[in-house]
Each structure stands twice: as C-alpha cells, then as structure tokens.
Enzyme design. Structure first.
Site, PDB file in Angstrom:
ATOM      1  N   TYR A  55     -33.955  77.882  87.061  1.00 60.81           N
ATOM      2  CA  TYR A  55     -32.647  77.464  87.580  1.00 60.81           C
ATOM      3  C   TYR A  55     -32.849  76.486  88.737  1.00 60.81           C
ATOM      4  O   TYR A  55     -33.527  76.804  89.722  1.00 60.81           O
ATOM      5  CB  TYR A  55     -31.807  78.669  88.047  1.00 60.81           C
ATOM      6  N   GLN A 293     -13.887  84.037  93.567  1.00 52.29           N
ATOM      7  CA  GLN A 293     -14.070  84.384  92.141  1.00 52.29           C
ATOM      8  C   GLN A 293     -14.841  85.698  92.006  1.00 52.29           C
ATOM      9  O   GLN A 293     -14.568  86.500  91.125  1.00 52.29           O
ATOM     10  CB  GLN A 293     -14.814  83.258  91.410  1.00 52.29           C
TER      11      GLN A 293
HETATM   12  P1  NDP Z   1     -19.481  83.161  83.751  1.00 54.18           P
HETATM   13  O1  NDP Z   1     -19.016  83.195  82.343  1.00 54.18           O
HETATM   14  O2  NDP Z   1     -19.123  84.276  84.666  1.00 54.18           O
HETATM   15  O3  NDP Z   1     -18.982  81.753  84.367  1.00 54.18           O
HETATM   16  C1  NDP Z   1     -19.014  81.557  85.743  1.00 54.18           C
HETATM   17  C2  NDP Z   1     -18.227  80.316  86.110  1.00 54.18           C
HETATM   18  O4  NDP Z   1     -16.897  80.412  85.617  1.00 54.18           O
HETATM   19  C3  NDP Z   1     -18.111  80.207  87.618  1.00 54.18           C
HETATM   20  O5  NDP Z   1     -19.227  79.586  88.201  1.00 54.18           O
HETATM   21  C4  NDP Z   1     -16.820  79.425  87.760  1.00 54.18           C
HETATM   22  O6  NDP Z   1     -17.120  78.040  87.514  1.00 54.18           O
HETATM   23  C5  NDP Z   1     -15.970  79.977  86.620  1.00 54.18           C
HETATM   24  N1  NDP Z   1     -15.193  81.160  87.029  1.00 54.18           N
HETATM   25  C6  NDP Z   1     -15.654  82.414  87.190  1.00 54.18           C
HETATM   26  N2  NDP Z   1     -14.666  83.244  87.590  1.00 54.18           N
HETATM   27  C7  NDP Z   1     -13.555  82.507  87.675  1.00 54.18           C
HETATM   28  C8  NDP Z   1     -12.238  82.799  88.038  1.00 54.18           C
HETATM   29  N3  NDP Z   1     -11.881  84.031  88.404  1.00 54.18           N
HETATM   30  N4  NDP Z   1     -11.327  81.799  88.029  1.00 54.18           N
HETATM   31  C9  NDP Z   1     -11.686  80.543  87.668  1.00 54.18           C
HETATM   32  N5  NDP Z   1     -12.940  80.185  87.325  1.00 54.18           N
HETATM   33  C10 NDP Z   1     -13.886  81.160  87.322  1.00 54.18           C
HETATM   34  O7  NDP Z   1     -21.052  83.118  83.777  1.00 54.18           O
HETATM   35  P2  NDP Z   1     -22.188  81.972  83.907  1.00 54.18           P
HETATM   36  O8  NDP Z   1     -22.055  81.018  82.785  1.00 54.18           O
HETATM   37  O9  NDP Z   1     -22.162  81.434  85.285  1.00 54.18           O
HETATM   38  O10 NDP Z   1     -23.481  82.846  83.708  1.00 54.18           O
HETATM   39  C11 NDP Z   1     -23.660  83.995  84.532  1.00 54.18           C
HETATM   40  C12 NDP Z   1     -25.098  84.319  84.680  1.00 54.18           C
HETATM   41  O11 NDP Z   1     -25.683  84.633  83.422  1.00 54.18           O
HETATM   42  C13 NDP Z   1     -25.993  83.202  85.206  1.00 54.18           C
HETATM   43  O12 NDP Z   1     -25.874  83.007  86.574  1.00 54.18           O
HETATM   44  C14 NDP Z   1     -27.339  83.716  84.813  1.00 54.18           C
HETATM   45  O13 NDP Z   1     -27.739  84.731  85.701  1.00 54.18           O
HETATM   46  C15 NDP Z   1     -27.061  84.292  83.438  1.00 54.18           C
HETATM   47  N6  NDP Z   1     -27.361  83.333  82.355  1.00 54.18           N
HETATM   48  C16 NDP Z   1     -28.447  83.587  81.574  1.00 54.18           C
HETATM   49  C17 NDP Z   1     -28.798  82.763  80.553  1.00 54.18           C
HETATM   50  C18 NDP Z   1     -29.992  83.090  79.727  1.00 54.18           C
HETATM   51  O14 NDP Z   1     -30.428  82.269  78.920  1.00 54.18           O
HETATM   52  N7  NDP Z   1     -30.579  84.249  79.877  1.00 54.18           N
HETATM   53  C19 NDP Z   1     -28.044  81.525  80.251  1.00 54.18           C
HETATM   54  C20 NDP Z   1     -26.888  81.355  81.110  1.00 54.18           C
HETATM   55  C21 NDP Z   1     -26.579  82.239  82.113  1.00 54.18           C
HETATM   56  P3  NDP Z   1     -16.321  76.811  88.194  1.00 54.18           P
HETATM   57  O15 NDP Z   1     -15.555  77.325  89.368  1.00 54.18           O
HETATM   58  O16 NDP Z   1     -17.400  75.846  88.558  1.00 54.18           O
HETATM   59  O17 NDP Z   1     -15.449  76.292  87.094  1.00 54.18           O
END
Ligand code: NDP
Length: 336
Positions: A55, A293
């Site tokens: 990351y 969030q």
């Molecule tokens: P989410 O589906 O929780 O998306 C998070 C993003 O969604 C936030 O950064 C924000 O982005 C938006 N968001 C979240 N909550 C809200 C809300 N209440 N209102 C509005 N927007 C919101 O998960 P991620 O895609 O971030 O993935 C989570 C974790 O999973 C990663 O950090 C990692 O640890 C893991 N992961 C693992 C992978 C793997 O291959 N093993 C691949 C991907 C992730 P914004 O505000 O910028 O729009």
C-alpha cells in the site's frame, strides 16, 4: 463498542469491524487526516487494523505505525501482507518465495514499529513458487515470533485446501482468507465460504461498502462528489470505476435506501452490516477518507438484518450482483 469474533477456529479475537488503510494512508489523504481516522477507529472500539507492504509502496505501513505508536500493543491486532512488488521492485522484492517472505516481514515490522504482527497474509496465490516453500517460510516466520497467525487473500477454494494441508503438517495456524465481499460482489459464496467453513478459516472481507458505492453517494448520471475516491486520479478513481461507470449499478444501489431507512441505518451502515450477517465473516475491513466515516460505519456492529429485508436487498440489486466463483482465480497473476 465493536463486537469481537474469533478468527477461524483460533483463539484470536478481532473486531468485527476492522480498519484498513489501502489507497488512503500515504496516498489519497494527508497524514494528519490518516491519524485522525485511526484515532476515530480506536475511540469507537476498533482494535484490529489491516495494511500491506504494497500500500502506497510501503508508506501506508509507516503511517499506520506512527498512528498506533503509544497505544498498548497487546490491546491491538495488527495485520499485514506480502506478495506484490515493493521498494525498488527487484526480481526478489515480490512473490511468496522464502527470500521475499523472510525479508518483507522485517521491513513491515520496522515500518509498523512493532516486534510482531498478529496476522501475516499472502496477498495473492503465487503460481511460480512451490507452495511447500511458501508455507515453510510462513512457518519459520511464526516460529520466530514475528507473526502469530497466517492468512491468505483471494485464494480459491482449492488453493486454500492445499495451503491448509501443508499448514497442518507444519503446525502453523492458517486461519483466514481475505477476499472482496459486498452486497454487489458475492463470488466467494459458492466455493470459498463452504470450503473455509469446513477447514476452519474465516473471511476477513475487503471493500464491504464497494469502495464507497454502497454509501449511495454516487448518483446515476451525476458527477462524482468532490473529494471522493472516484475523483482521486492517483489510483482510487481507477479502482472504483468498475462500479461507478455502470449506471445500472448506481440506479439499483439507490433502491436500497428504503431498506436502510426501515432499519434506521445509513446506506454505508447497511452495507457493512450486510457482510456481517454471513457467519463465516470474522471482520469487515472498512476504509475511510475522513474520521466521520469511521464513526458512522462502525455503528453497523451488532445489527441484525431480518430475512425479509435481506430478500428485499436481493430484489433491489437484481442481476447487477456478481456471483461467478471463477473470478477468484483471476485475482492472482500467472507470474509475478
Ligand atoms: P470500503 O468499501 O469500506 O470503502 C472505503 C471508502 O468508501 C472510503 O475510503 C470512502 O472513500 C468511502 N466511504 C466509506 N464510508 C463512507 C460513508 N459512510 N459515506 C461516504 N463514503 C464512504 O473499503 P476499501 O475499499 O477502502 O477497503 C477496505 C480495506 O480492505 C483496505 O483498507 C484494505 O485493508 C483491504 N483491502 C484488501 C485488498 C486485498 O487484496 N486483500 C484489496 C482492497 C482492500 P471516499 O471518501 O474517498 O469516497
């Protein structure tokens, strides 16, 4: 506060909502916001944190290490991963060879400012390195005390079965798989989940809010809201496009709003609660670009969604739900 679940058949308890820092720390958001998000997670009762060496090309581990410095280490569960190329990206700075695993754990521990991680995960399956070599290297990491438990990420049911067989011979606890899982992406349900249940592994699931799409903030036919992942051209926009460019997905997601209203939840809370209805899920990995969030999404802990509302969710989403189990195999590249 956030409830705990056991990771696989192990004694390790993790918060069912775990904070992850992919695309945010060291990249999309400034370090002070990153630290505020970690603070919000701790204040809400989250004690489990997920990151990876890859990351922000290692910067995310550094930011998380700084944000958690000063916390009682025994009160935290820290997860990281190895597989994708990092640092100078040399021939051996990648994959699941003995050399890369044994060197990468050292870098991760140093950046995370800790003597051990609770969970060390193979970020993908390595088709080139013999699985015996990989599992032996993980066993040595565990025996040296640098990781307490082993996990994998986006492995197929057959790969999990082969990994568990070796882990049992080597007496190392392989306790979890980390796949993508959300109301929109259910490819693990047919094969990975039943096999994991049989073998005693949990799922630690990523993108439960479909990277923000299931919060309902991306409206069909409208520009993405300012500051959202879909506008982050450093990398996030490309990752979330799979969902945001499909107008049918965005339209159907809006049809979830009445279900969320009925439960007194926001749409993001409904999305996190939905993955937690699956008993094979030990934790939903939530990301956040701002502390509010985290405070909002964490309230999904403990929510029960009645069967009739689960059926209405399926009806609302219809055929935009992706279920093909063959897609898991495509997550791991043929060579690295
Ligand atoms: P989410 O589906 O929780 O998306 C998070 C993003 O969604 C936030 O950064 C924000 O982005 C938006 N968001 C979240 N909550 C809200 C809300 N209440 N209102 C509005 N927007 C919101 O998960 P991620 O895609 O971030 O993935 C989570 C974790 O999973 C990663 O950090 C990692 O640890 C893991 N992961 C693992 C992978 C793997 O291959 N093993 C691949 C991907 C992730 P914004 O505000 O910028 O729009």
């Amino acid at each position: 506060m956030v409830a705990y679940r056991n990771l696989g058949r192990s004694g390790l308890k993790v918060t069912e909502i775990t904070y992850g820092n992919w695309l945010t720390h060291g990249s999309q958001i400034e370090n002070d916001t990153a630290k505020a998000c970690v603070r919000a997670a701790l204040d809400a009762g989250i004690t489990s944190f997920d990151t990876a060496d890859v990351y922000a090309n290692t910067a995310a581990e550094t930011v998380l290490g700084e944000a958690l410095a000063g916390e009682r280490r025994d009160g935290l569960e820290v997860f990281t991963k190895v597989f994708w190329p990092t640092g100078p990206r040399g021939a051996n700075d990648r994959g699941l060879s003995r050399k890369h695993i044994l060197r990468s754990i050292e870098g991760s521990l140093s950046r995370l400012q800790t003597d051990y991680v609770d969970l060390y995960q193979a970020h993908r399956y390595d088709h080139v390195t013999p699985l015996e070599e990989t599992m032996q290297a993980f066993a040595d990491v565990v025996r040296s005390g640098k990781a307490l438990y082993i996990g994998v990420s986006e492995w197929t049911a057959e790969q999990i079965r082969a990994g568990v067989a070796l882990a049992r011979e080597l007496h190392v606890p392989l306790v979890s798989n980390q796949p993508q899982y959300s109301m929109l992406w259910r490819v693990i349900e047919e094969q990975v989940v039943p096999t994991s249940e049989e073998l005693g592994l949990s799922q630690v699931v990523w993108s439960p809010v479909a990277q923000g799409v299931l919060s309902g903030k991306y409206l069909p036919g409208a520009a993405a809201p300012a500051g959202s992942r879909a506008t982050d051209e450093k990398g996030g926009a490309q990752m979330v496009r799979r969902f945001t460019e499909n107008q049918d997905v965005l339209t159907r997601v809006q049809a979830l709003r009445p279900v969320a209203d009925e439960l007194g939840l926001t749409m993001a809370q409904l999305a996190v609660a939905w993955v937690l209805q699956n008993p094979n899920v030990a934790a939903a990995l939530i990301g956040a670009s701002r502390p509010e969030q985290v405070a909002e999404n964490v309230k999904a802990s403990g929510v029960v969604i009645p069967p009739e509302l689960l059926a209405r969710i399926d009806e609302a989403l219809g055929d935009v739900v992706v279920r093909d189990p063959a897609l898991t195999a495509q997550s791991s590249p043929a060579s690295i």
